[in-house]
Design a protein around this motif. Structure first.
Motif, mmCIF file in Angstrom:
data_model
loop_
_atom_site.group_PDB
_atom_site.id
_atom_site.type_symbol
_atom_site.label_atom_id
_atom_site.label_comp_id
_atom_site.label_asym_id
_atom_site.label_seq_id
_atom_site.Cartn_x
_atom_site.Cartn_y
_atom_site.Cartn_z
ATOM 1 N N ALA A 75 14.561 24.848 15.037
ATOM 2 C CA ALA A 75 14.118 23.448 15.087
ATOM 3 C C ALA A 75 13.509 23.040 13.752
ATOM 4 O O ALA A 75 12.922 23.864 13.045
ATOM 5 C CB ALA A 75 13.094 23.273 16.204
ATOM 6 N N SER A 76 13.634 21.783 13.412
ATOM 7 C CA SER A 76 12.987 21.256 12.216
ATOM 8 C C SER A 76 11.479 21.405 12.362
ATOM 9 O O SER A 76 10.895 21.007 13.379
ATOM 10 C CB SER A 76 13.364 19.791 12.056
ATOM 11 O OG SER A 76 12.688 19.236 10.951
ATOM 12 N N GLU B 230 9.338 13.977 14.207
ATOM 13 C CA GLU B 230 9.491 15.228 14.948
ATOM 14 C C GLU B 230 9.030 15.031 16.393
ATOM 15 O O GLU B 230 7.988 14.418 16.656
ATOM 16 C CB GLU B 230 8.666 16.330 14.292
ATOM 17 C CG GLU B 230 9.114 16.686 12.876
ATOM 18 C CD GLU B 230 10.435 17.441 12.844
ATOM 19 O OE1 GLU B 230 10.835 18.012 13.886
ATOM 20 O OE2 GLU B 230 11.080 17.462 11.771
HETATM 21 CA CA LIG Z 1 11.043 19.515 15.449
#
Ligand SMILES: [Ca+2]
Length: 674
Positions: free
Chosen positions: A83-84, A59
């Motif tokens: 977003a992840s 990330e």
């Molecule tokens: Ca992320």
């Protein structure tokens, strides 16, 4: 680079000597830059759940940057929410984010967002890639496939007024066209689908510890560049196809992508079928701007990083019989009305579409039609409407090891009577609708298995959704970050589907950061969401061995819709051996009549009362219309006490739909005596 590093260490040393109390002055960058995650979680928390992917995820918010971390935040229509891990890094021109490779890699995937153009339609912008300080290449990012606005089925125009002013919208709590004075609608209205991703083969193999730096050039035309994550991978050599496969280039297919190769594909397929051989697609980019019809044929690429079948969206002068007004690249079995296809085997190539808007009648999917007794393996499907939309009845399709990303609508949908089929070890990210779905429209989907798939960030609807069906299994999947109008796992009597019958097994799945806010209902959902909208749900539903982590609101929701709350019930649902680590609100929210049983369902870090029991909202002295059956060993809870306390049983009304949300701590290893 080495010189800079030396300077840096020296200055730290001096600071240590002179000002040991001033540690924070030089503590940054403080992050473990090799930190590998899965769906933004420590991989040990999701062991043996989800797809066994070829890449490792890092990330951006855990990497080294001189940009700004955005998030974590989960509010729909915002960049962090999509977003992840609900966080990313925002770079202004001149800023960078740098990842340290955890494993050897010769390829990367960058998930990113850049602004739309002022009138919609997207822009392109550069992103410099360097390794260990050496400039490698400049990627061209695009927002042409992202940024949708407005009410379903959306618009590409950020300046558009409401598409349907005669429909209720939650923003004003009103029907705008019937409201005086008319509500002020903020533009752009409901921006979403912000992200895209792009793959890059590097010039050679890099080692663990090498540093991949992504820099928004100082001269970038993009006001900002958001980097969500980096996937890195060691891609194997090209595959050559089984001899004596029929090489599509022998029939005129152009691997440079300059000439249209669709007719060459057709000719090669016809030849291969005549001689009972496979078709081989050598490395290259092949331009195909329509469907390739497949039946009783094997088509093998050199690997999905090497063989790319890429098309433009084509506007048709007259609509097709199926309602399409566009066509584009896709591999389609024959429709059932035309006999359906069988014995089709597709593997080892990418399908790059060109779909930029949602038109539900268009057949612009990566894979379509009816494909019985077939296999689809090792494909990468990008920028199509739906990755794989199967129209049954059909049976025995195996879908394995595929990557489906950046779709306008679903990832994979089993539509109408798909049976005895398997979806396993697929990775699905950034769909615009349900990532994996079975829709028993007119005819039941039956005896199917969705197993060991990873689903991340569906920007609308659910990670995995079942609309009717019988004897289906959802097992060992990892589902992360659903954003709005859906959740991690949905079991719904919706969309005209056939009723659930037989059994449904939902076993050993993990969800994380699910159970989002439902904007239309103005309440929080559950990570698993059982929804009786168009009929009662009374099939045997076994929810066993699942982990529901970091739930934004609830872990489990059983619900009807208010106008039909006295018509439909949910019964015969059985929760066993499930783990709930962190709920913003309750473990169970029941807003329907019926019952469910619980055995060894343990919870911790629960933010509100364990059970929000509203039943069907009659609030009579007899208690809620929903009954919880305690089969024992349901342990743990939160600040309000045990989640399943005796006082809540069997049907105490505890209805409070909008309690304060208590964000839980991050998920951690579950170490308790079983
Ligand atoms: Ca992320």
């Amino acid at each position: 680079m080495k010189f800079q590093g030396f300077l840096s260490r020296t200055s730290r040393f001096v600071l240590c000597l002179t000002a040991s109390y001033a540690l924070p002055l030089y503590a940054a960058p403080q992050t473990d830059t090799a930190s590998v995650t899965r769906a933004a979680l420590d991989p040990s928390l999701v062991d043996d759940r989800g797809a066994n992917a070829h890449f490792v995820e890092q990330e951006a918010e855990n990497a080294v940057t001189d940009g700004t971390i955005i998030g974590p935040a989960r509010t729909a229509y915002t960049l962090p929410a999509e977003a992840s891990g609900r966080a990313a890094v925002k770079l202004l021109p001149g800023q960078y984010v740098e990842f340290t490779l955890p494993e050897a890699a010769n390829a990367i995937t960058v998930r990113y967002s850049i602004p739309d153009s002022p009138t919609g339609g997207g822009i392109t912008a550069p992103l410099d890639v360097s390794v260990n300080g050496r400039s490698l290449v400049t990627m061209t990012l695009t927002s042409q496939y992202s940024w949708l606005y407005n009410q379903y089925p959306f618009s590409n125009d950020p300046n558009a007024g409401l598409l349907f002013p005669d429909q209720y919208i939650t923003e004003c709590g009103c029907v705008p066209s019937a409201t005086t004075p008319p509500p002020i609608i903020t533009k752009p209205f409901r921006p979403n689908h912000f992200y895209d991703e792009q793959r890059l083969l590097l010039d050679h193999r890099y080692r663990p510890g090498d540093k991949i730096r992504l820099t928004a050039p100082a001269s970038s035309n993009a006001a900002w560049t958001v980097i969500d994550l980096l996937d890195s991978e060691l891609v194997g050599p090209t595959e050559h196809g089984d001899e004596p496969a029929v090489n599509v280039q022998r029939f005129g297919a152009d691997p440079t992508g300059q000439r249209d190769s669709a007719d060459a594909f057709d000719t090669a397929i016809a030849f291969a079928k005549q001689w009972h051989r496979a078709v081989y697609l050598p490395p290259g980019t092949y331009q195909v701007n329509r469907h390739i019809l497949v039946d009783n044929v094997t088509i093998e690429g050199a690997g999905n990083w090497y063989t790319i079948v890429k098309g433009h969206q084509v506007t048709l002068s007259t609509p097709l019989p199926d309602g399409s007004v566009h066509t584009g690249v896709g591999f389609y079995g024959k429709y059932v009305a035309d006999g359906g296809s069988s014995n089709v085997h597709l593997s080892g190539f990418a399908i790059e579409g060109d779909v930029r808007e949602r038109i539900d009648s268009d057949q612009v999917n990566g894979i379509g039609g009816s494909l019985s007794n077939s296999t689809i393996e090792g494909l990468y499907i990008h920028h199509t409407k739906v990755g794989m939309w199967l129209d049954g009845p059909m049976s025995n399709l195996r879908i394995r090891d595929n990557i489906i990303v950046d779709q306008i609508a679903d990832g994979i949908n089993f539509h109408t009577g798909v049976t005895d089929s398997v979806v396993a070890n697929n990775f699905v990210r950034n769909t615009g609708d349900d990532a994996l779905a079975m829709w028993s429209d007119k005819i039941e989907d039956a005896n199917n298995i969705f197993d060991h798939n990873t689903v991340q960030t569906p920007v609308l609807a659910n990670g995995i959704a079942l609309y009717g069906g019988t004897d289906n299994t959802i097992s060992n999947n990892l589902v992360a970050d659903p954003i709005r109008e859906g959740s991690g796992l949905q079991v719904g009597s919706r969309f005209g589907a056939q009723p659930f019958s037989g059994s449904l097994w939902i076993t050993n799945n993990t969800t994380v950061r699910s159970g989002p806010f439902e904007l239309n209902w103005n309440i929080g959902l559950g990570a698993i969401w059982i929804y009786a909208l168009e009929g009662s749900i009374n099939a045997d539903i076994e929810v066993v061995g699942n982990s529901f982590l970091d739930n934004t609101y609830n872990a489990i929701m059983l619900v009807s819709d208010f106008p039909v709350k006295d018509l439909y019930t949910i019964t015969n649902v059985h929760f066993k051996d499930d783990r709930v680590d962190g709920t913003g609100t309750s473990v169970v929210s029941a807003r329907v009549a019926g019952s469910a049983s619980f055995e060894n369902v343990d919870a911790r870090n629960v933010g509100a009362v364990g059970v929000n029991n509203c039943g069907s909202f009659h609030f009579t002295p007899a208690g809620s219309e929903f009954t919880l059956i305690d089969l024992g060993s349901n342990d743990g809870g939160g600040t309000t006490g045990p989640w399943l306390a005796p006082w809540e049983l069997p049907n105490t009304i505890t209805c409070d739909d909008r309690p304060p949300v208590v964000p839980p701590p991050p998920p951690s290893p579950w170490v308790t005596p079983e």
